[in-house]
Design an enzyme around this catalytic site. Structure first.
Site, PDB file in Angstrom:
ATOM      1  N   PRO A   1       3.926  -4.979  -7.868  1.00  0.00           N
ATOM      2  CA  PRO A   1       4.463  -5.949  -8.834  1.00  0.00           C
ATOM      3  C   PRO A   1       5.980  -5.935  -9.000  1.00  0.00           C
ATOM      4  O   PRO A   1       6.500  -6.679  -9.816  1.00  0.00           O
ATOM      5  CB  PRO A   1       3.787  -5.512 -10.140  1.00  0.00           C
ATOM      6  CG  PRO A   1       3.609  -4.048  -9.991  1.00  0.00           C
ATOM      7  CD  PRO A   1       3.315  -3.813  -8.540  1.00  0.00           C
TER       8      PRO A   1
ATOM      9  N   ASP B   1       5.314  -9.209  -0.145  1.00  0.00           N
ATOM     10  CA  ASP B   1       3.952  -8.904  -0.552  1.00  0.00           C
ATOM     11  C   ASP B   1       3.025  -9.968   0.005  1.00  0.00           C
ATOM     12  O   ASP B   1       3.395 -11.144   0.111  1.00  0.00           O
ATOM     13  CB  ASP B   1       3.811  -8.841  -2.073  1.00  0.00           C
ATOM     14  CG  ASP B   1       2.554  -8.093  -2.487  1.00  0.00           C
ATOM     15  OD1 ASP B   1       2.607  -6.856  -2.561  1.00  0.00           O
ATOM     16  OD2 ASP B   1       1.515  -8.750  -2.717  1.00  0.00           O
TER      17      ASP B   1
ATOM     18  N   ASP C   1       5.507   1.560   0.794  1.00  0.00           N
ATOM     19  CA  ASP C   1       4.561   2.035  -0.215  1.00  0.00           C
ATOM     20  C   ASP C   1       3.247   1.291   0.016  1.00  0.00           C
ATOM     21  O   ASP C   1       3.021   0.228  -0.548  1.00  0.00           O
ATOM     22  CB  ASP C   1       5.117   1.772  -1.617  1.00  0.00           C
ATOM     23  CG  ASP C   1       4.269   2.392  -2.705  1.00  0.00           C
ATOM     24  OD1 ASP C   1       3.956   3.586  -2.590  1.00  0.00           O
ATOM     25  OD2 ASP C   1       3.903   1.675  -3.653  1.00  0.00           O
TER      26      ASP C   1
ATOM     27  N   CYS D   1      -0.177   6.328  -3.566  1.00  0.00           N
ATOM     28  CA  CYS D   1      -0.619   6.925  -4.830  1.00  0.00           C
ATOM     29  C   CYS D   1      -2.020   7.517  -4.632  1.00  0.00           C
ATOM     30  O   CYS D   1      -2.885   7.413  -5.494  1.00  0.00           O
ATOM     31  CB  CYS D   1      -0.599   5.917  -5.966  1.00  0.00           C
ATOM     32  SG  CYS D   1      -1.526   4.407  -5.665  1.00  0.00           S
TER      33      CYS D   1
END
Length: 843
Positions: free
Chosen positions: A198, A232, A296, A349
């Site tokens: 985001p 994205d 990421d 993550c």
């Protein structure tokens, strides 16, 4: 089919964000609702039957115990922290004009007040993160639920809400702030954030570059000509990214929508016949290559269990296995787009070594000496981190696998040799196969077969030593894993790469011209010999020499795709090798992207001249050639955007290569078409936007008003003021004298004469207004007005306190001086008496 399969899978897992089931009223699934009280985490169904929210998963615990993520004696503490809610964390936006004020308000206000209200472990309920530079990131021991529910924290919670809505702070998980800090971005870098939505990390990167400005300088895209491309795959998630980053007020950002593993390189070599004279166009780039890449990647996300406990119920080992291939493709694409000498940060993550160390090891295996895994253990020394693992296992269908030779033949399409520490593709002689069985779709455990990697030829394990527990030969201890109980955070994995040289060259051994090989059989043989375990589409570099697309014949163009639309592409003149060699792949539509407005260079001289004349924009501001719009009809343009030189170069390159980039947002909104409600006509149809004002303000010579504090506050309070109600006489006269339409009102510092030219710096406070026939109207949102009023009050209080302190110090000094004078007079009297006595005795 392969591309569509990847697209579906990627969107299925990562298009929509998860609900936070800790939150009151969120749904953990389609048939349940969740409520939370102050004492325990409770789950309720629609039938109002209550039962505890499950924060355990036997498969999860067995998996990570076996992987030895933490030492056995730490296991209970590790699990205990995973079952606790994640403390709130936020970052002060350093680009905010009130950055220092907010930090002082936290340090001198909330920290002290919370310490006085709480005791014990809660005395440090609010503190800066020790490893984040300049006390700009903060950690609260209170969870979001407590911040909403506890009365004593209501004022602090209201501060957080307003500051977040305005954009003065960003609510962001603490460990999510770590990867950009290891990217080492500089003000002249081209940066790519491959999976950006985001947008918190993208915003953070922009802030880091902005902080590199000289103290007190303006956030100008012309000071440092950097460029950040935030990509994205999902358009809707990109809208949130655009909203996040527009508060940065930068002309150096571009937002794109591509699958990260297929991000286009925009190589100009195929289009040289269309633009033979690049120097005349002033274009300095011929393909997209980046100094820094943030990778990421999408992951299983079990490092976020503390904020998304629904993962406890959903987790299985197949989630990580199924994503390994996609993660590897994205990472290799990032390295292919990286300049020699550039740095890439790979992060997830997730705690799963199959998604982390296994991907890192395979990158090093494929790239050889071209890539170095950096040791950054000395950077951010206060950040507690664990070294990466060198051995792990793979779990599939409830079975532990120590080596690829243990994988059943029917499972090899989904379980890859790259998932194991050695990466060795060895099988039993009775189980040899072609190694390319990558089926579409997922299996029952979540393994994403669509992302499988093509394997090299199999080796009979009779010729290789027996492997029981594999150990990687790469220095994976240089990776870092952050676990929750070390610093009360979530979990994260980070690896930092340096690109040392281009990838190896594949050339014909015969022939004086050294032409790139392009025959199917030769290419296949070379790939096996020189690029072991290369995935389809992985880059094979042509080294430092440029390969002229014109010199390649038709057969070469069929086998070597270098347009970046489907296959991966590398640095210099790196050329991607398709798995289906000799089959010409269908190019993407090079016209207008469906659902995306085009990016048009705005060159309407009449409009630009009217804007410059109306606002008196200084000629030193490069307006011409830096404006774009999203509407091909010049007469219907509603918004005009400003782009920096670096972004302009990317746009021109994109046009020359057939618009390969799908651009969702670009540049800084500078001007907006404005019409007066009362029908008043103005000589300029465009007003200055709030986002563009900080960049343009130093160059304005007209339509600028200097208002004292009293009138400035009245404007913010009432939003509209008649000229006659203005307190300052000079302001009344100048407001009446300027032209009808947009104007800028600048807060006048105390004791500043109205006749003095306005000096603009980073502390200057200004708002956009509209001058009508009789009123001055504020063109700022009510929320911004409220926040600005509060900031001004805080500044006035701070200045009053400083003034009072100075007065007290002055009074104390005067008192001391008076006491000194009295003492000196008394001393003189004594001396005079002593002298008289001596004289009398002498006589």
């Amino acid at each position: 089919m392969g591309g569509r399969g990847r697209s579906r899978t990627q969107r299925k897992h990562f298009k929509q964000s998860r609900d936070n089931v800790w939150k009151h009223g969120s749904n953990s699934d389609a048939s349940s609702a969740v409520d939370v009280d102050n004492s325990a985490d409770i789950q309720t169904t629609k039938k109002d039957s209550w039962e505890p929210l499950k924060t355990q998963n036997a498969a999860f615990e067995d998996y990570y115990k076996e992987q030895e993520i933490v030492a056995p004696e730490e296991w209970d503490t590790f699990i205990e922290f995973l079952r606790k809610q994640l403390p709130a964390a936020f970052r002060i936006n350093s680009s905010s004009q009130f950055c220092l004020d907010i930090r002082s308000q936290l340090e001198d206000g909330f920290v002290k007040s919370l310490q006085s209200e709480f005791t014990g472990d809660e005395t440090e309920a609010l503190r800066p993160l020790p490893w984040y530079p300049e006390n700009l990131a903060w950690h609260s021991n209170f969870s979001r639920k407590q911040l909403r529910k506890t009365q004593t924290l209501e004022r602090f919670h209201e501060f957080l809400k307003l500051a977040h809505e305005i954009g003065n702070i960003t609510r962001q998980e603490a460990v999510s702030m770590v990867p950009p800090l290891f990217l080492d971005v500089h003000p002249d870098h081209f940066v790519l954030d491959m999976c950006a939505a985001p947008g918190s990390k993208t915003f953070q990167l922009l802030e880091i570059i902005h902080r590199a400005n000289e103290p007190g300088s303006l956030p100008s895209g012309m000071v440092f000509d950097y460029s950040v491309v935030a990509n994205d795959v999902d358009v809707q998630r990109s809208n949130l990214l655009i909203h996040q980053t527009k508060r940065m007020c930068t002309a150096n950002l571009m937002v794109t929508n591509h699958e990260a593993q297929d991000f286009p390189g925009c190589r100009l070599s195929k289009f040289l016949h269309k633009c033979s004279d690049l120097s005349a166009k002033g274009l300095i780039i011929d393909q997209l290559l980046f100094d820094r890449v943030l990778c990421d990647v999408p992951c299983s996300g079990d490092g976020t269990l503390r904020k998304a406990p629904d993962i406890w119920r959903k987790w299985n080992a197949g989630m990580g296995n199924g994503l390994h291939g996609l993660q590897l493709k994205i990472a290799m694409r990032g390295i292919a787009l990286l300049k020699v000498g550039g740095r890439m940060v790979y992060s997830t993550c997730s705690m799963n070594p199959v998604e982390n160390e296994a991907v890192v090891a395979e990158i090093l295996r494929r790239c050889g000496d071209s890539i170095e895994l950096l040791d950054v253990s000395s950077h951010l020394p206060q950040l507690v981190r664990r070294p990466g693992l060198k051995k792990w296992k793979v779990r599939d269908k409830g079975v532990w696998l120590s080596s690829y030779k243990d994988v059943p033949e029917h499972r090899r399409p989904g379980i890859l040799s790259s998932m194991f520490p050695s990466g060795r593709n060895i099988v039993d002689s009775s189980q040899k196969h072609d190694g390319h069985g990558a089926a579409e779709g997922e299996d029952g455990e979540g393994n994403m077969d669509a992302e499988c990697i093509a394997e090299p030829a199999m080796n009979d394990d009779a010729s290789l030593p027996e492997i029981n527990d594999e150990v990687s030969s790469f220095p994976l201890e240089r990776c870092m894993r952050i676990v929750p109980h070390d610093q009360n955070t979530g979990a994260f994995f980070i690896a930092v790469f340096l690109k040392c040289s281009p990838f190896p060259v594949i050339e014909k051994t015969g022939g004086a011209d050294g032409q790139m090989i392009h025959k199917k059989e030769d290419l296949s043989k070379a790939a096996k010999e020189n690029a072991s375990n290369l995935d389809e589409g992985e880059a094979i570099s042509a080294g430092d020499t440029e390969t002229d697309a014109g010199s390649l014949d038709n057969e070469t163009s069929k086998t070597l795709e270098d347009d970046g639309s489907e296959d991966q592409q590398g640095t210099g003149s790196e050329i991607a090798v398709s798995e289906k060699v000799g089959v010409k792949r269908k190019l993407q539509n090079q016209g207008k992207w469906k659902g995306i407005d085009p990016v048009i260079l705005f060159n309407d001289e009449a409009v630009i001249s009217s804007i410059k004349a109306f606002y008196g924009i200084n000629d030193s501001f490069p307006l011409h050639g830096h404006l774009v719009s999203r509407n091909s009809d010049t007469n219907s343009v509603k918004r005009i955007y400003y782009v920096s030189k670096s972004v302009k170069d990317v746009l021109e390159l994109n046009l020359l290569v057939g618009q390969q980039l799908k651009i969702a947002s670009v540049g800084l909104k500078m001007f907006e078409r404005q019409t007066s409600k009362d029908g008043t006509s103005t000589s300029c149809r465009f007003r200055i936007s709030s986002e563009g004002l900080p960049l343009l303000l130093p160059y304005l010579t007209k339509q600028v008003l200097l208002a004292p504090l009293v009138d400035f506050k009245h404007l913010l309070q009432y939003k509209s003021i008649k000229f006659g109600d203005l307190v300052d006489t000079d302001l009344k006269e100048k407001t009446s004298a300027i032209e009808l339409g947009c104007c800028v009102v600048v807060l006048k510092e105390a004791h500043t004469l109205s006749s003095v030219a306005i000096q603009v710096d980073s502390s200057t406070i200004a708002i956009g207004c509209w001058k009508g026939r009789s009123n001055l109207n504020v063109m700022v949102t009510s929320l911004d007005c409220t926040d600005l009023l509060e900031r001004l009050e805080k500044r006035m209080e701070a200045r009053s306190a400083q003034t009072s302190e100075v007065q007290n110090v002055g009074a104390k000094v005067d008192s001391n001086l008076n006491d000194t004078d009295v003492n000196e007079e008394g001393k003189n009297d004594v001396e005079m008496k002593e002298e008289t006595t001596v004289d009398m005795v002498a006589s």
